[in-house]
Design a protein around this motif. Sequence first.
Motif, short mmCIF file in Angstrom:
data_model
loop_
_atom_site.label_atom_id
_atom_site.label_comp_id
_atom_site.label_asym_id
_atom_site.label_seq_id
_atom_site.Cartn_x
_atom_site.Cartn_y
_atom_site.Cartn_z
N LEU A 257 38.31 40.83 27.62
CA LEU A 257 39.69 40.93 28.12
C LEU A 257 39.86 40.13 29.41
O LEU A 257 39.03 40.20 30.31
CB LEU A 257 40.06 42.39 28.38
CG LEU A 257 40.28 43.26 27.14
CD1 LEU A 257 40.49 44.71 27.56
CD2 LEU A 257 41.48 42.76 26.34
N ALA A 258 40.94 39.38 29.46
CA ALA A 258 41.24 38.62 30.68
C ALA A 258 42.72 38.79 31.02
O ALA A 258 43.50 37.84 30.95
CB ALA A 258 40.90 37.14 30.47
N PRO A 259 43.12 40.04 31.34
CA PRO A 259 44.54 40.26 31.66
C PRO A 259 44.90 39.65 33.01
O PRO A 259 44.02 39.28 33.79
CB PRO A 259 44.65 41.78 31.70
CG PRO A 259 43.29 42.26 32.08
CD PRO A 259 42.32 41.26 31.52
N ALA A 260 46.21 39.59 33.28
CA ALA A 260 46.68 39.06 34.56
C ALA A 260 46.96 40.21 35.51
O ALA A 260 47.19 41.34 35.09
CB ALA A 260 47.94 38.24 34.33
N ASP A 261 46.92 39.93 36.79
CA ASP A 261 47.41 40.89 37.79
C ASP A 261 48.93 40.94 37.69
O ASP A 261 49.57 39.93 37.45
CB ASP A 261 47.08 40.39 39.22
CG ASP A 261 45.60 40.46 39.54
OD1 ASP A 261 44.98 41.50 39.29
OD2 ASP A 261 45.08 39.46 40.05
N ASP A 262 49.50 42.11 37.86
CA ASP A 262 50.96 42.15 38.04
C ASP A 262 51.30 43.33 38.93
O ASP A 262 50.41 43.98 39.48
CB ASP A 262 51.70 42.15 36.70
CG ASP A 262 51.54 43.46 35.93
OD1 ASP A 262 51.08 44.46 36.53
OD2 ASP A 262 51.88 43.48 34.74
N VAL A 263 52.60 43.59 39.06
CA VAL A 263 53.07 44.60 40.01
C VAL A 263 52.58 46.01 39.63
O VAL A 263 52.43 46.87 40.48
CB VAL A 263 54.61 44.52 40.13
CG1 VAL A 263 55.28 44.94 38.81
CG2 VAL A 263 55.13 45.36 41.26
N HIS A 264 52.30 46.23 38.34
CA HIS A 264 51.90 47.57 37.91
C HIS A 264 50.41 47.82 38.06
O HIS A 264 49.98 48.96 38.19
CB HIS A 264 52.29 47.79 36.46
CG HIS A 264 53.75 47.66 36.22
ND1 HIS A 264 54.68 48.48 36.81
CD2 HIS A 264 54.46 46.79 35.48
CE1 HIS A 264 55.88 48.12 36.44
NE2 HIS A 264 55.78 47.09 35.63
N SER A 265 49.60 46.77 37.99
CA SER A 265 48.17 46.98 37.90
C SER A 265 47.44 45.68 38.19
O SER A 265 47.92 44.59 37.86
CB SER A 265 47.86 47.45 36.47
OG SER A 265 46.47 47.45 36.24
N THR A 266 46.25 45.81 38.77
CA THR A 266 45.42 44.62 38.92
C THR A 266 44.72 44.35 37.58
O THR A 266 44.62 45.23 36.73
CB THR A 266 44.33 44.82 39.98
OG1 THR A 266 43.48 45.90 39.54
CG2 THR A 266 44.93 45.15 41.34
N ALA A 267 44.23 43.13 37.43
CA ALA A 267 43.51 42.77 36.20
C ALA A 267 42.30 43.67 36.03
O ALA A 267 42.01 44.14 34.92
CB ALA A 267 43.10 41.30 36.26
N GLU A 268 41.61 43.94 37.14
CA GLU A 268 40.39 44.74 37.07
C GLU A 268 40.68 46.16 36.60
O GLU A 268 39.98 46.72 35.75
CB GLU A 268 39.73 44.75 38.47
CG GLU A 268 38.26 45.13 38.46
CD GLU A 268 37.45 44.36 37.42
OE1 GLU A 268 37.74 43.17 37.18
OE2 GLU A 268 36.54 44.97 36.84
#
Lengths: 290, 184
Positions: A257-268
Motif C-alpha cells: 500500500l502506498a496511500p497519500a497523506d491527506d487532511v483525515h489521515s497520514t499515509a502511515e
Amino acid sequence: MKPTPFDYTAPRTVGDALALLADDSRDAKVLAGGQSLIPMLNMRLARPEVLVDITRIPELGRVVVDSDGCLRIGAAVRQSRAAADPAVRDGWPLLADAIGLIGHPQIRGRGTVCGSLAHHDPAAELPTAALALDARFVVAGPRGTRTVEAADFFVATFATAVEPDELLTEVVFPPLAAHHGRAFEELTRRHGDFATVGVAVLLERDPASDTVRRARVVCCGAGPTPVRLTAAEAALTGTDAGPAARAEAARAALGALAPADDVHSTAEHRRESAAHLLVRACTTAWERTR
Amino acid sequence: MTATVPAAPSGPAPATVRTPPLAEPSAWHAIRLTVNGRPVAAEVESRLLLSDFLRDRLGLTGTHTGCEHGVCGACTVLLDGEPARTCLTLAVQCEGADLRTVEGLAPDDAPLTPVQRAFHECHGMQCGFCTPGFVMTATALTEQPARPDEEQVADALSGHLCRCTGYRNIRRAVCRALDERFGE
C-alpha cells in the motif's frame, strides 16, 4: 448554494437515454439516486447542462439471478432494495455488508448501487466490494454494448471506463463457491462517514484440507481506485488462515500500500490501519467459511 | 426571459438582468405529486430542490434546511414512505411521488402522533431545529413491520445531527415511541 440551471429529462427506454447522452451539443450527466451528484450540483462542483434521469426506465429496475447463477442489478436499483433482497443476502453477503456501511438509511434509500459504482469515490464501499467479487459492468453506448471487468472499470478518482456518451446499465456478480466467508472492515471518524481506510476480504475454504483455496483482499481509501492486495492474497492461499498467515498477509499489505497523506489521515496511519483491519477481516471471514 | 431588479431607494437606475440562458422553457416541468395526502400540481424549474419547493412554493416550512449537502438530516421527509433528504432530491424527480412532511403528522387540531408525543414527553429536542428531521425518521421506524433492533435505531439516528447534542433524550423518545408501537 443552489445548482446552476440545467434541463432535466426522464427517458423511458435505454435507447432514449443514450440518444440524450449522445447529443453532443450539451453537456449531459446521468442522474440516478442523486446522493453524490446533487451535493456536487449544490456546491456547483458540477455544472451539467442536462440531467438524464434513468430511474424511470423499467428495464433498469431489476434485481435478478440469471440462469448462470449470476446476480444482475440494474442501474435504477436503490441500495436499500438491493441489500434487503434475499438473493443478495444469501448469495452475495459481502455486497449486502458493503451497502450497510454506506452513510445511513436516509441515503441508502435513494442512492443506487450502479450510481455509486459509476461515481467511483475511491473511499466508497461498493467499488471495493465489486472488485473483490469480480463484478462485470454492462455498459451501453452508441457503439454498442460492452462488458467491462472490475479490474478495468475503475480508472482513477471519480473516473471509470464509462465514456460520457455511455450508460452503465447493469452490474453482474458471478456466483460464489459454497465454502466462502467474507468480511468488510473499515475505519471511520464517525459511524456512517466515508472510510478513512477499509478492507474487504473473501476467503474460500477447501473443506478437504481445511485450508484457504482462494483469497481475495481489496482495500479502499488507500489510492485513487480500490486496491487489490495480491501479495496478501498469496500469503493466505494454502494456509490455515491462522495467526501466522494473517500476520504475513498484513506484512504483505504494508509493503504493497502506498496511500497519500491527506487532511483525515497520514499515509502511515492509513497503512497501519489497513493492516490491522485486514487481520480482523481475515479472522471474521475465515470463521464464516464454516 | 428577463427580470427586473428593483433599485435601492436612492441607488442607481433599475438594472435589467438576463436569466441564465439555460433557464429556458425546456428547463421547466409540470409535476404532480401528493403532499400530506393532498394532490399538488406545480411548474418547477429542473434545479429546484425539493426542500425549497416545500418551503418556498408550498409554504411547508416545518422541513428545515441546514447543510444543503446531505449531512445534517434536518430536511428529511418521507418520500414514498422512506426517509429521504429533500436537499438531495430535485422537486422534478418527485413526479407521482407520495410525500409526507412534519406538517402532515398531526394536521390542524388532530392529536399528536405517538412519535411527536414521545419527543414532547422525553424532551427529545433542545433548540428544536433538527427535530422535524428526527421525527420523520422516527416515524418511518415505527411504520416498519417489525421492531427495529438497537443497531438499526442507531443507524437511522446517525443520519441526523443535533448541534445541541441532545441525543440522549432523542434516543429515549424514539425508544418510547417504538415501545408504544411494538410493545416493550
